[in-house]
Scaffold this motif. Structure first.
Motif, PDB file in Angstrom:
ATOM      1  N   THR A  79       7.630   6.141   6.731  1.00 42.30           N
ATOM      2  CA  THR A  79       8.463   6.458   5.584  1.00 42.30           C
ATOM      3  C   THR A  79       9.724   5.609   5.641  1.00 42.30           C
TER       4      THR A  79
ATOM      5  N   ARG B   2       6.408   5.697   1.278  1.00 44.61           N
ATOM      6  CA  ARG B   2       5.508   5.648   2.426  1.00 44.61           C
ATOM      7  C   ARG B   2       4.529   4.514   2.215  1.00 44.61           C
ATOM      8  N   GLY B   3       4.547   3.590   3.147  1.00 46.22           N
ATOM      9  CA  GLY B   3       3.684   2.439   3.044  1.00 46.22           C
ATOM     10  C   GLY B   3       3.732   1.606   4.303  1.00 46.22           C
ATOM     11  N   TYR B   4       3.219   0.387   4.177  1.00 49.48           N
ATOM     12  CA  TYR B   4       3.134  -0.518   5.324  1.00 49.48           C
ATOM     13  C   TYR B   4       4.156  -1.631   5.208  1.00 49.48           C
TER      14      TYR B   4
ATOM     15  N   ASN C 196       4.494   0.254 -10.888  1.00 44.77           N
ATOM     16  CA  ASN C 196       3.845  -0.310  -9.716  1.00 44.77           C
ATOM     17  C   ASN C 196       3.886  -1.836  -9.691  1.00 44.77           C
TER      18      ASN C 196
ATOM     19  N   ILE D  40       3.076  10.701  -6.312  1.00 44.16           N
ATOM     20  CA  ILE D  40       1.956  10.350  -5.452  1.00 44.16           C
ATOM     21  C   ILE D  40       1.025   9.410  -6.209  1.00 44.16           C
ATOM     22  N   SER D  41       0.490   8.444  -5.501  1.00 43.56           N
ATOM     23  CA  SER D  41      -0.462   7.519  -6.111  1.00 43.56           C
ATOM     24  C   SER D  41      -1.567   8.290  -6.808  1.00 43.56           C
TER      25      SER D  41
ATOM     26  N   ASN E 116       0.817  -1.212   0.000  1.00 41.02           N
ATOM     27  CA  ASN E 116       0.000   0.000   0.000  1.00 41.02           C
ATOM     28  C   ASN E 116       0.853   1.264   0.000  1.00 41.02           C
TER      29      ASN E 116
ATOM     30  N   ASN F  71       2.000   4.732  -0.831  1.00 45.56           N
ATOM     31  CA  ASN F  71       1.318   5.944  -1.250  1.00 45.56           C
ATOM     32  C   ASN F  71       2.254   6.816  -2.088  1.00 45.56           C
ATOM     33  N   THR F  72       3.212   7.438  -1.442  1.00 46.74           N
ATOM     34  CA  THR F  72       4.151   8.287  -2.148  1.00 46.74           C
ATOM     35  C   THR F  72       5.521   7.631  -2.237  1.00 46.74           C
TER      36      THR F  72
ATOM     37  N   TYR G  73       3.014   1.603   9.407  1.00 49.18           N
ATOM     38  CA  TYR G  73       3.006   2.615   8.357  1.00 49.18           C
ATOM     39  C   TYR G  73       4.018   3.694   8.694  1.00 49.18           C
TER      40      TYR G  73
END
Length: 119
Positions: free
Chosen positions: A107, A98-100, A73, A52-53, A30, A32-33, A105
């Protein structure tokens, strides 16, 4: 453990081009950026570009029109195409995402890749 790995740095003459890659671990989900930063000796770390997504991108004024950030991606990878390089672009370039990782979650940062532009 390294979650992001940069590659593609090297030595290039002014006016040349390099393409940096940053592959995020498949364990990071997941995202994001994703972005690029750089730091030259004796200088502060400087933001360069962000993706950014959804397709939004932004660039620092110093690289606007010369650098292009893009993402694949399917490979969890971000790229930085650098054209018309200048000596002042010399720095260690870092990517982040930035994600999980599991359920955390935050950076995540790569270890950096050296870009040197000669006169």
């Amino acid at each position: 453990q390294v979650q992001l790995v940069e590659s593609g740095g090297g030595l290039v003459q002014a006016g040349g081009s390099l393409r940096l890659s940053c592959a995020a671990s498949a364990s990071i989900s997941n995202i994001n950026t994703m972005g690029w930063y750089r730091q030259a000796p004796g200088k502060l770390r400087e933001w360069v570009a962000i993706s950014i997504s959804g397709g939004t991108t932004n660039y620092a004024d110093s690289v606007q029109g010369r650098f292009t950030i893009s993402r694949d991606n399917t490979k969890n990878t971000v790229y930085l195409q650098m054209n018309s390089l200048k000596p002042e672009d010399t720095a260690v370039y870092y990517c982040n995402a930035r994600g999980y990782l599991s359920n955390l979650y935050r950076t995540y940062w790569g270890q950096g890749t050296q870009v040197t532009v000669s006169s």
